[in-house]
Design a protein around this motif. Structure first.
Motif, PDB file in Angstrom:
ATOM      1  N   TYR A  15      -7.092  14.108  -2.728  1.00 31.97           N
ATOM      2  CA  TYR A  15      -6.239  14.168  -3.908  1.00 31.97           C
ATOM      3  C   TYR A  15      -6.927  15.049  -4.936  1.00 31.97           C
ATOM      4  CZ  TYR A  15      -3.749  10.111  -2.007  1.00 31.97           C
ATOM      5  OH  TYR A  15      -3.022   9.258  -1.227  1.00 31.97           O
ATOM      6  N   LEU A  25      -9.885   9.801  -1.529  1.00 32.57           N
ATOM      7  CA  LEU A  25      -9.639   8.366  -1.584  1.00 32.57           C
ATOM      8  C   LEU A  25      -9.816   7.813  -0.183  1.00 32.57           C
ATOM      9  CD1 LEU A  25      -8.589   5.741  -2.936  1.00 32.57           C
ATOM     10  CD2 LEU A  25      -6.284   6.486  -2.296  1.00 32.57           C
ATOM     11  N   VAL A  39     -13.097   6.148  -4.442  1.00 32.38           N
ATOM     12  CA  VAL A  39     -12.719   7.483  -4.914  1.00 32.38           C
ATOM     13  C   VAL A  39     -14.015   8.265  -5.104  1.00 32.38           C
ATOM     14  CG1 VAL A  39     -11.618   8.814  -6.742  1.00 32.38           C
ATOM     15  CG2 VAL A  39     -10.649   6.619  -6.051  1.00 32.38           C
ATOM     16  N   PRO A 170      -8.348   9.896 -11.142  1.00 31.69           N
ATOM     17  CA  PRO A 170      -7.357  10.406 -10.177  1.00 31.69           C
ATOM     18  C   PRO A 170      -5.966  10.561 -10.795  1.00 31.69           C
ATOM     19  CG  PRO A 170      -8.057   8.169  -9.614  1.00 31.69           C
ATOM     20  CD  PRO A 170      -8.816   8.568 -10.822  1.00 31.69           C
ATOM     21  N   CYS A 174      -2.374   9.260  -6.426  1.00 33.78           N
ATOM     22  CA  CYS A 174      -3.488   8.474  -5.886  1.00 33.78           C
ATOM     23  C   CYS A 174      -3.462   7.058  -6.454  1.00 33.78           C
ATOM     24  CB  CYS A 174      -4.800   9.176  -6.215  1.00 33.78           C
ATOM     25  SG  CYS A 174      -6.278   8.343  -5.615  1.00 33.78           S
ATOM     26  N   LYS A 177      -0.870   4.711  -4.800  1.00 33.24           N
ATOM     27  CA  LYS A 177      -1.291   4.185  -3.492  1.00 33.24           C
ATOM     28  C   LYS A 177      -2.199   2.972  -3.669  1.00 33.24           C
ATOM     29  CE  LYS A 177      -3.301   5.377   0.848  1.00 33.24           C
ATOM     30  NZ  LYS A 177      -2.861   6.156   1.948  1.00 33.24           N
TER      31      LYS A 177
END
Length: 189
Positions: A15, A25, A39, A170, A174, A177
């Motif tokens: 990402y 990620l 991350v 992020p 991201c 999710k």
């Protein structure tokens, strides 16, 4: 987990952060009630370190050339070394981890470039919810994932907000999710 392999259900996707830099990620599902999200951002760039070091030393040499004071060169070396140590030990985060354990709580960890780690644990009974929040910063809307903590005096209130992934920052795709996966676990509790 099948066959005792802890990496079953592991996904690794690329990402970008809010500045467009690549981050990754990694999602690990340890069980139906336990998921880990990591991350990771780019490592320390040797090229950038060299540019900053050369700029400081060139400035120091220029001042030394006109003043002929050797303390300027010594000071530049010390400032450069101390600056790099502080940056690596306190500022540059290699990766941030969110571990959500259904009935227990949430562990938030940050690993710095020097190897230092910072870990906090929040018990599940103190967590009201995990949400995606938004903030306006420099004429931009920035989204961030955060944990809402229950107010001990008011069961419907929020006492404080704990932002997650503060260093990697992020983007929304991201965060969504991670958010959906966290909500699945919270719904089971």
């Amino acid at each position: 987990m099948q066959n005792g392999d802890p990496h079953i259900g592991m996904e690794d996707e690329t990402y970008t952060d809010i500045n467009g830099k690549a981050i990754s990620l990694e999602c690990q599902s340890h069980s139906g009630f336990c998921r880990e999200f990591t991350v990771s951002s780019a490592k320390v760039s040797i090229g950038r370190v060299m540019v900053y070091t050369c700029a400081v030393w060139l400035s120091a040499y220029t001042i030394f050339f006109f003043t002929e004071n050797t303390a300027v060169l010594s000071g530049a070396i010390i400032v450069t070394l101390v600056g790099m140590m502080v940056h690596i030990h306190f500022v540059k985060v290699d990766h941030e981890t969110l571990l959500v354990i259904g009935s227990l709580g949430v562990q938030v960890s940050s690993s710095y470039a020097s190897g230092r780690e910072s870990t906090d644990f929040i018990e599940m009974d103190k967590i009201k919810d995990i949400v995606i929040n938004e903030a306006i910063h420099m004429q931009r809307v920035i989204y961030y994932l955060c944990i809402l903590l229950k107010d001990p005096t008011d069961p419907e209130g929020v006492s404080s907000v704990v932002p997650l992934f503060q260093s990697s920052k992020p983007r929304l795709n991201c965060l969504i999710k991670v958010y959906k996966s966290c909500q699945e676990i919270l719904a089971k509790c």
